[in-house]
Motif scaffolding. Structure first.
Motif, mmCIF file in Angstrom:
data_model
loop_
_atom_site.group_PDB
_atom_site.id
_atom_site.type_symbol
_atom_site.label_atom_id
_atom_site.label_comp_id
_atom_site.label_asym_id
_atom_site.label_seq_id
_atom_site.Cartn_x
_atom_site.Cartn_y
_atom_site.Cartn_z
ATOM 1 N N SER A 1 55.575 26.572 42.127
ATOM 2 C CA SER A 1 55.437 26.579 40.673
ATOM 3 C C SER A 1 53.971 26.578 40.258
ATOM 4 O O SER A 1 53.588 27.234 39.279
ATOM 5 C CB SER A 1 56.165 25.383 40.067
ATOM 6 N N GLU A 2 53.137 25.835 40.994
ATOM 7 C CA GLU A 2 51.704 25.823 40.696
ATOM 8 C C GLU A 2 51.092 27.201 40.918
ATOM 9 O O GLU A 2 50.293 27.687 40.100
ATOM 10 C CB GLU A 2 51.007 24.789 41.572
ATOM 11 N N ARG A 3 51.481 27.863 41.998
ATOM 12 C CA ARG A 3 50.982 29.205 42.267
ATOM 13 C C ARG A 3 51.511 30.194 41.225
ATOM 14 O O ARG A 3 50.802 31.137 40.836
ATOM 15 C CB ARG A 3 51.391 29.643 43.671
ATOM 16 N N LEU A 4 52.751 29.986 40.791
ATOM 17 C CA LEU A 4 53.333 30.835 39.753
ATOM 18 C C LEU A 4 52.522 30.726 38.474
ATOM 19 O O LEU A 4 52.224 31.737 37.816
ATOM 20 C CB LEU A 4 54.786 30.427 39.516
ATOM 21 N N TYR A 5 52.134 29.513 38.109
ATOM 22 C CA TYR A 5 51.330 29.301 36.903
ATOM 23 C C TYR A 5 49.976 29.990 37.020
ATOM 24 O O TYR A 5 49.524 30.682 36.098
ATOM 25 C CB TYR A 5 51.156 27.800 36.674
ATOM 26 N N LYS A 6 49.322 29.829 38.162
ATOM 27 C CA LYS A 6 48.016 30.461 38.364
ATOM 28 C C LYS A 6 48.116 31.977 38.336
ATOM 29 O O LYS A 6 47.214 32.668 37.848
ATOM 30 C CB LYS A 6 47.423 30.009 39.694
ATOM 31 N N GLY A 7 49.227 32.513 38.864
ATOM 32 C CA GLY A 7 49.381 33.958 38.882
ATOM 33 C C GLY A 7 49.682 34.546 37.518
ATOM 34 O O GLY A 7 49.261 35.666 37.200
ATOM 35 N N LEU A 8 50.411 33.796 36.685
ATOM 36 C CA LEU A 8 50.778 34.306 35.363
ATOM 37 C C LEU A 8 49.671 34.122 34.335
ATOM 38 O O LEU A 8 49.567 34.915 33.392
ATOM 39 C CB LEU A 8 52.052 33.603 34.868
ATOM 40 N N SER A 9 48.857 33.091 34.487
ATOM 41 C CA SER A 9 47.838 32.764 33.477
ATOM 42 C C SER A 9 46.926 33.938 33.132
ATOM 43 O O SER A 9 46.717 34.240 31.945
ATOM 44 C CB SER A 9 47.011 31.561 33.932
ATOM 45 N N HIS B 1 52.992 31.409 27.032
ATOM 46 C CA HIS B 1 53.912 32.383 27.613
ATOM 47 C C HIS B 1 54.235 32.069 29.075
ATOM 48 O O HIS B 1 55.211 32.589 29.613
ATOM 49 C CB HIS B 1 53.331 33.796 27.501
ATOM 50 N N THR B 2 53.419 31.231 29.711
ATOM 51 C CA THR B 2 53.749 30.873 31.091
ATOM 52 C C THR B 2 55.032 30.059 31.163
ATOM 53 O O THR B 2 55.714 30.067 32.188
ATOM 54 C CB THR B 2 52.598 30.085 31.746
ATOM 55 N N ASN B 3 55.364 29.322 30.092
ATOM 56 C CA ASN B 3 56.648 28.624 30.057
ATOM 57 C C ASN B 3 57.803 29.608 30.161
ATOM 58 O O ASN B 3 58.761 29.397 30.907
ATOM 59 C CB ASN B 3 56.781 27.813 28.764
ATOM 60 N N VAL B 4 57.709 30.682 29.367
ATOM 61 C CA VAL B 4 58.805 31.658 29.312
ATOM 62 C C VAL B 4 58.850 32.492 30.586
ATOM 63 O O VAL B 4 59.897 32.599 31.242
ATOM 64 C CB VAL B 4 58.649 32.574 28.073
ATOM 65 N N LEU B 5 57.710 33.089 30.938
ATOM 66 C CA LEU B 5 57.690 33.945 32.126
ATOM 67 C C LEU B 5 57.927 33.132 33.400
ATOM 68 O O LEU B 5 58.658 33.572 34.301
ATOM 69 C CB LEU B 5 56.356 34.677 32.213
ATOM 70 N N GLY B 6 57.326 31.955 33.477
ATOM 71 C CA GLY B 6 57.509 31.117 34.655
ATOM 72 C C GLY B 6 58.950 30.678 34.819
ATOM 73 O O GLY B 6 59.494 30.691 35.927
ATOM 74 N N SER B 7 59.585 30.301 33.712
ATOM 75 C CA SER B 7 60.993 29.887 33.776
ATOM 76 C C SER B 7 61.895 31.054 34.157
ATOM 77 O O SER B 7 62.833 30.897 34.941
ATOM 78 C CB SER B 7 61.430 29.306 32.424
ATOM 79 N N ALA B 8 61.614 32.233 33.585
ATOM 80 C CA ALA B 8 62.444 33.397 33.904
ATOM 81 C C ALA B 8 62.334 33.754 35.387
ATOM 82 O O ALA B 8 63.335 34.058 36.044
ATOM 83 C CB ALA B 8 62.027 34.589 33.041
ATOM 84 N N GLU C 1 37.800 34.312 39.704
ATOM 85 C CA GLU C 1 38.510 34.276 40.989
ATOM 86 C C GLU C 1 40.020 34.368 40.777
ATOM 87 O O GLU C 1 40.702 35.125 41.466
ATOM 88 C CB GLU C 1 38.165 32.987 41.734
ATOM 89 N N ASP C 2 40.543 33.604 39.792
ATOM 90 C CA ASP C 2 41.990 33.644 39.515
ATOM 91 C C ASP C 2 42.418 34.967 38.896
ATOM 92 O O ASP C 2 43.586 35.351 38.986
ATOM 93 C CB ASP C 2 42.390 32.494 38.591
ATOM 94 N N ALA C 3 41.476 35.660 38.222
ATOM 95 C CA ALA C 3 41.807 36.903 37.534
ATOM 96 C C ALA C 3 41.777 38.115 38.452
ATOM 97 O O ALA C 3 42.172 39.218 38.039
ATOM 98 C CB ALA C 3 40.854 37.123 36.356
ATOM 99 N N ARG C 4 41.313 37.950 39.677
ATOM 100 C CA ARG C 4 41.286 39.086 40.606
ATOM 101 C C ARG C 4 42.705 39.554 40.914
ATOM 102 O O ARG C 4 43.607 38.730 41.118
ATOM 103 C CB ARG C 4 40.590 38.684 41.908
ATOM 104 N N PRO C 5 42.957 40.868 40.947
ATOM 105 C CA PRO C 5 44.315 41.362 41.242
ATOM 106 C C PRO C 5 44.876 40.815 42.543
ATOM 107 O O PRO C 5 46.074 40.499 42.623
ATOM 108 C CB PRO C 5 44.119 42.885 41.310
ATOM 109 N N SER C 6 44.028 40.678 43.557
ATOM 110 C CA SER C 6 44.518 40.167 44.836
ATOM 111 C C SER C 6 44.976 38.716 44.709
ATOM 112 O O SER C 6 45.962 38.302 45.325
ATOM 113 C CB SER C 6 43.429 40.285 45.902
#
Length: 436
Positions: A83-91, A103-110, A216-221
């Motif tokens: 879930s933590e990685r999911l949040y970092k990836g969606l942010s 929107h991370t609440n909605v996308l993360g939950s979905a 760093e978090d915004a990099r596509p990789s």
């Protein structure tokens, strides 16, 4: 006694035994046994023979094997950093959209709903990460907790869903088709929530401060790396079902294996973590399966009393239009949601309502999605709204405030139900497309 009065008497008996504090599975069995004795005059030995036969047959249902597996998969994921990685990836993907990290609440939950199958697990897992971050960044508490209460309930609808498995077993319809049918309505509701958040924050920008995302978090990789575990599990579980490679029960076992592999690969698998996840999954699975077995006994008892057939005849005599019937059932289920959990609502009402709905011309697959959405509404209504309790537990906000915050999302879900009633193909198009 006329059929409607008999049905009301049985329902009142069920509510009475539940109100006594009796466990749900025992209350269902008691209501079934007392009904057969009081209304049919069956002797205790015959009631016992019926109960043993029905319970054994229900317990040996192959479809039920998916329930403990999906529960265990959710327990494993709950104890990892997914879930933590999911949040970092969606942010980084939502930072520039009005509403920002809300929107991370909605996308993360979905997304997490597509690997957990449980509303409570989705709400708790996503909420424990996003709520802290959103509070620290100054986001609106009402929008943060309200969107979580609404989006967390998607765990019941977006496949794989434990509630859809239960419905499929009781209604004797294809679980794979139910899973497929839940995709479009689930994504539609998530889109409504995201659009509402964006509109509110565009009108009042102070509700969602601008956030700075690290390079760093915004990099596509980095984004792909953080989202890979969730998408990998979705691909493994749902892909194996929709390609026909595995049944839902087999896909659940595959999902558990994939979750264990992820935990081991990320060095989060330990003996204590494995034992804790197994114990919690066993407790929850025993509860669900016991309820299902006793619900099958209750369904048989109701069948012996000819309640479904007689009520169908009685309602047919009223000449209600299909839309009036569905509107009445929607109100009925919203009221039930005030007092009962989703599984109890399904197992108590389905033997009576399903024959009536099918006789009115509604598809049982469509009705399954409708019923699950009505149960989702119950997750947001006190006093038995599980999502409200979960959010109160980790946020410390009083439950009446959480319920108020959830009202806009409750209304949006009601609007989604209305659209699905008017346009049933929202639920039926994808199963028909993939089948054809």
């Amino acid at each position: 006694m006329d059929p409607v009065t008999t049905a009301l008497a049985v329902f009142a008996l069920m509510l009475a035994v539940l109100a006594s504090g009796m466990w749900v599975f025992l209350a269902l069995a008691t209501a079934a046994a007392v009904s057969l004795f009081a209304f049919m005059g069956f002797p205790p030995d015959k009631i016992g023979a019926i109960a043993s036969r029905i319970i054994v047959r229900s317990a040996s249902s192959w479809e039920l094997a998916a329930v403990p597996m999906f529960i265990w998969m959710g327990e494993i994921m709950f104890r990892t950093d997914i879930s933590e990685r999911l949040y970092k990836g969606l942010s980084p993907l939502v930072a520039k959209v009005p509403g920002g990290l809300l929107h991370t609440n909605v996308l993360g939950s979905a997304l997490f709903a597509a690997v957990s199958g449980s509303s409570a697990a989705t709400t708790a897992t996503v909420g424990r990460i996003t709520t802290t971050e959103l509070n620290q960044r100054g986001y609106s508490q009402s929008l943060a907790l309200g969107s979580l209460a609404g989006a967390g309930s998607l765990g019941l609808l977006i496949p794989p869903s434990i509630v859809l498995i239960i419905y499929g077993v009781l209604a004797e319809v294809s679980i794979a088709k139910l899973f497929i049918a839940g995709v479009v309505p689930g994504l539609m509701i998530a889109a409504f929530y995201a659009a509402y958040l964006a509109a509110r924050c565009a009108i009042t920008p102070s509700l969602a401060p601008k956030d700075a995302i690290s390079k760093e978090d915004a990099r596509p990789s980095a984004i792909l790396g953080n989202l890979a575990p969730v998408f990998g599990l979705i691909l493994v579980v749902l892909g194996s079902i929709y390609t026909g490679w595995a049944t839902p029960s087999e896909a659940a076992a595959i999902g558990v294996f994939a979750a264990l592999c992820f935990a081991a690969f990320s060095r989060q698998l330990s003996r204590s973590m494995l034992a804790e996840s197994l114990v919690n999954a066993l407790k929850t699975s025993c509860m669900v399966c016991a309820i299902l077995m006793c619900a099958a006994f209750l369904s048989s008892a109701i069948g012996y009393m000819y309640i479904p057939r007689n009520i169908a005849v009685a309602i047919d005599a009223l000449n209600l239009s299909p839309y009036v019937l569905i509107a009445s059932l929607a109100l009925f289920y919203i009221l039930l949601g005030f007092f009962l959990d989703g599984i109890s609502i399904i197992v108590m009402s389905l033997p009576i309502t399903l024959p009536v709905v099918v006789a009115a011309g509604f598809d049982p697959i469509w009705y399954g999605i409708f019923l699950v959405i009505m149960i989702e509404l119950g997750q947001m209504t006190p006093p038995v709204g599980f999502n409200l309790f979960v959010i109160q537990g980790f946020s410390g906000v009083p439950i009446h405030k959480v319920a108020l915050y959830a009202i806009p999302f409750f209304l949006l879900m009601c609007f989604a139900v209305l659209l699905m009633v008017i346009f049933p193909q929202i639920a039926l198009w994808l199963p028909a497309f993939l089948a054809g």
